[in-house]
Design a protein around this motif. Structure first.
Motif: not given
Length: 267
Positions: A1-3, A7, A32, A37-38, A40
Motif C-alpha cells: 500500500m503506497t501512502a 498520510t 497495523s 485507515s492507512p 505511516r
C-alpha cells in the motif's frame, strides 16, 4: 500500500538501551492490526538494528546535547518537531513505545486535523492527589507519552532546544515540561482517552491481591516508571510493580496484547 503524501503518521523513538527493538516492533504490529485507515510509522533512531520491515527509519535530527545526557529528561523527543522530519501539514501522533493501544486511533487524528494546535496528556494524578486534591494535590503539567500535532506547526520547539546543552535545558526538568510551557495552542486530550496503568488502573495493597485489573475503555494505556508492559506478561508468581502497587500474576489483557503482537521471534 503506497501512502499518500500527507498520510497520518506515527512517530516513535529508539535510542540507547532502555527499550529493546521488541517494544517498537510490538507497537508497529499492534497499530497495523488495530488501525482502520492507512498510516505511516516512522522511528527516529540512532540504530535501526532489529526493527521489522514496514517501519520507516530516520536518523535522529542533530541537537547539541551530549548523548550521555539524553536520558536525563528524554530530550531527543523534541527532535520530532524538527523541520522536514514529516511533511508539513501531516497529522502526527508522537508516541512512546511502552504503551498498550486499546482501539483504533483514527479519532485522535481527526481531532488533530479539526482543532489544530498541540494535543498532550494532562498529567494524571495518583490515588491520594485524585481523592484528596486539597491536601495532596499539586499543579498538573503534561505527560508526553502521546502527543498530537500537525507537522510544521511546532518547529519552534526543536529550534528553541537544538543548540542547548543539558545545563541550559535542565531547568525545565524534561521534554514534557518543555513542551507544556512552550507549545503553541496547547490542548489536553479529552479525559479518559489516555490512562496511566500505574496511576489510573493498578490497585494499592491489599486490594491488589484480590481484585483483577480490568481492561479499560479509552484509546491508550501509558506506562511510566515501573512496571513495564512486558513485566505483566510473564508467568505466575513473578513480582512486578512498585512498593505501593504490585502483583504476582500476569494481567490477562496485557499478556494477550504482548503475546499477540510479538510476531517477530527474532526480537
Amino acid at each position: 500500500m503506497t501512502a499518500a503524501p500527507l498520510t497520518p503518521t506515527f512517530v516513535c523513538f529508539k535510542w540507547g538501551e532502555g527499550y529493546s527493538p521488541k517494544y517498537t516492533n510490538i507497537l508497529f504490529h499492534a497499530l497495523s492490526d488495530i488501525m482502520q485507515s492507512p498510516f505511516r510509522f516512522v522511528c527516529l533512531t540512532d540504530d535501526p538494528t532489529g526493527l521489522v520491515p514496514g517501519i520507516e527509519t530516520q536518523d535522529i535530527p542533530p541537537f547539541a546535547m551530549d548523548k550521555g545526557d539524553w536520558h536525563k529528561g528524554m530530550w531527543p523527543k523534541l527532535t520530532a518537531f524538527a523541520p522536514g522530519v514529516i511533511p508539513d501539514g501531516t497529522p502526527v501522533i508522537m508516541m512512546d513505545v511502552d504503551v498498550v493501544v486499546l482501539q483504533d486511533l483514527s479519532p485522535l487524528f481527526d481531532l488533530i486535523k479539526s482543532k489544530g494546535g498541540l494535543h498532550i496528556i494532562r498529567e494524571i494524578p495518583d490515588t491520594l492527589p485524585r481523592l484528596m486534591p486539597s491536601i495532596f494535590g499539586k499543579p498538573l503539567l503534561s505527560n508526553s507519552s502521546v502527543v498530537g500535532y500537525v507537522a510544521g506547526t511546532q518547529t519552534h520547539l526543536y529550534q528553541m532546544s537544538c543548540d542547548k546543552s543539558l545545563d541550559e535545558l535542565k531547568g525545565m526538568r524534561n521534554d514534557q515540561n518543555f513542551i507544556h510551557h512552550n507549545a503553541k495552542d496547547r490542548h489536553d486530550w479529552p479525559i479518559g482517552w489516555m490512562l496511566s496503568f500505574k496511576k489510573s488502573l493498578a490497585y494499592h495493597f491489599p486490594v491488589n491481591l484480590v481484585r483483577p485489573i480490568r481492561r479499560p475503555d479509552g484509546y491508550v494505556v501509558i506506562f511510566h516508571g515501573t512496571p513495564n508492559p512486558e513485566d505483566m506478561a510473564q508467568g505466575p508468581f513473578k513480582h512486578w510493580g512498585s512498593p505501593e502497587k504490585f502483583g504476582f500474576f500476569p494481567v490477562s489483557w496485557i499478556k494477550d496484547y504482548w503475546t499477540r503482537y510479538s510476531k517477530d521471534k527474532s526480537t
